[in-house]
Design an enzyme around this catalytic site. Structure first.
Site, mmCIF file in Angstrom:
data_model
loop_
_atom_site.group_PDB
_atom_site.id
_atom_site.type_symbol
_atom_site.label_atom_id
_atom_site.label_comp_id
_atom_site.label_asym_id
_atom_site.label_seq_id
_atom_site.Cartn_x
_atom_site.Cartn_y
_atom_site.Cartn_z
ATOM 1 C CG PHE A 152 12.572 43.180 -45.821
ATOM 2 C CD1 PHE A 152 12.516 42.413 -44.992
ATOM 3 C CD2 PHE A 152 11.171 44.056 -46.052
ATOM 4 C CE1 PHE A 152 11.614 42.281 -44.016
ATOM 5 C CE2 PHE A 152 10.506 43.794 -44.943
ATOM 6 C CZ PHE A 152 10.536 42.999 -43.926
ATOM 7 C CG ASN A 203 18.993 47.221 -38.596
ATOM 8 O OD1 ASN A 203 19.506 45.912 -38.200
ATOM 9 N ND2 ASN A 203 17.986 47.363 -38.864
ATOM 10 N NE ARG A 256 10.699 47.226 -30.577
ATOM 11 C CZ ARG A 256 11.198 46.361 -31.735
ATOM 12 N NH1 ARG A 256 11.793 45.649 -31.674
ATOM 13 N NH2 ARG A 256 10.719 47.103 -32.882
ATOM 14 C CD GLU A 309 12.320 37.602 -31.654
ATOM 15 O OE1 GLU A 309 13.031 38.217 -30.765
ATOM 16 O OE2 GLU A 309 11.603 37.940 -32.546
ATOM 17 C CG HIS A 364 16.086 40.676 -33.978
ATOM 18 N ND1 HIS A 364 14.849 41.175 -34.846
ATOM 19 C CD2 HIS A 364 15.792 40.146 -32.957
ATOM 20 C CE1 HIS A 364 14.029 40.443 -34.207
ATOM 21 N NE2 HIS A 364 14.386 39.898 -33.232
ATOM 22 N NE ARG A 417 17.989 48.419 -35.253
ATOM 23 C CZ ARG A 417 16.992 47.703 -35.094
ATOM 24 N NH1 ARG A 417 15.706 48.693 -34.675
ATOM 25 N NH2 ARG A 417 16.909 46.605 -35.149
ATOM 26 C CB THR A 426 13.890 49.346 -38.266
ATOM 27 O OG1 THR A 426 13.177 48.780 -37.112
ATOM 28 C CG2 THR A 426 14.351 48.136 -39.343
#
Length: 179
Positions: free
Chosen positions: A67, A125, A95, A139, A128, A115, A101
């Protein structure tokens, strides 16, 4: 004015609203509202547009996976929004709010999640989120290089935890009173 009072220390996480969601203002606003409704503090927020090289650097751990190329191209296909969120268990709570996901799975096992309600495909989706506190620090630095996570935890976290805090609609961020 908001009367946030937290018992435990706040944790930071990175949240991204992907290009598919930002392209649709209704979806983008729905995600923003879910963040606020779930009592996340928005510490920083910005809109940006990645180049392909930015996407490749961020997702380098996935290089070679089936992917990877699709993800790299998608994430540089249009504007996205980046957030630094704070909450007592920000990483796990974000999350949970995102949902699984895989969008098809999210629709079945996690309706009501971002999502599950708004995602289109496993790549498109909508969101993140960091998967650990360590990932969140890395990040956040990638998207907000001027933001010093250690400094925030030392100097700002106690103040955000005890308040008073207000939501600045013009900046789409929470602020400490008097700043």
């Amino acid at each position: 004015m908001s009367s946030f009072r937290w018992v435990r220390p706040l944790q930071l996480t990175l949240a991204l609203i992907k290009p598919d969601a930002v392209a649709n203002p209704v979806i983008s606003e729905a995600v923003h509202q879910k963040i606020l409704e779930n009592n996340f503090l928005i510490i920083r927020h910005k809109e940006l547009h990645w180049r392909s090289t930015d996407s490749q650097r961020f997702y380098c751990e996935h290089k070679g996976r089936f992917f990877y190329q699709r993800l790299v191209e998608f994430m540089s296909s249009g504007p996205m929004q980046a957030y630094i969120l704070a909450h007592e268990d920000a990483v796990q709570l974000w999350r949970n709010l995102m949902g699984p996901t895989k969008v098809f799975r999210a629709r079945i096992v996690a309706p009501g999640t971002v999502r599950g309600d708004l995602g289109l495909t496993d790549t498109r989706n909508t969101t993140h989120g960091s998967d650990s506190v360590e990932s969140a620090c890395r990040e956040i630095t990638f998207f907000f290089p001027e933001f010093n996570t250690s400094d925030w935890y030392e100097k700002q976290e106690p103040r955000y935890r005890t308040g008073p805090v207000f939501y600045d609609e013009e900046r789409s961020e929470h602020r400490l009173e008097g700043e």
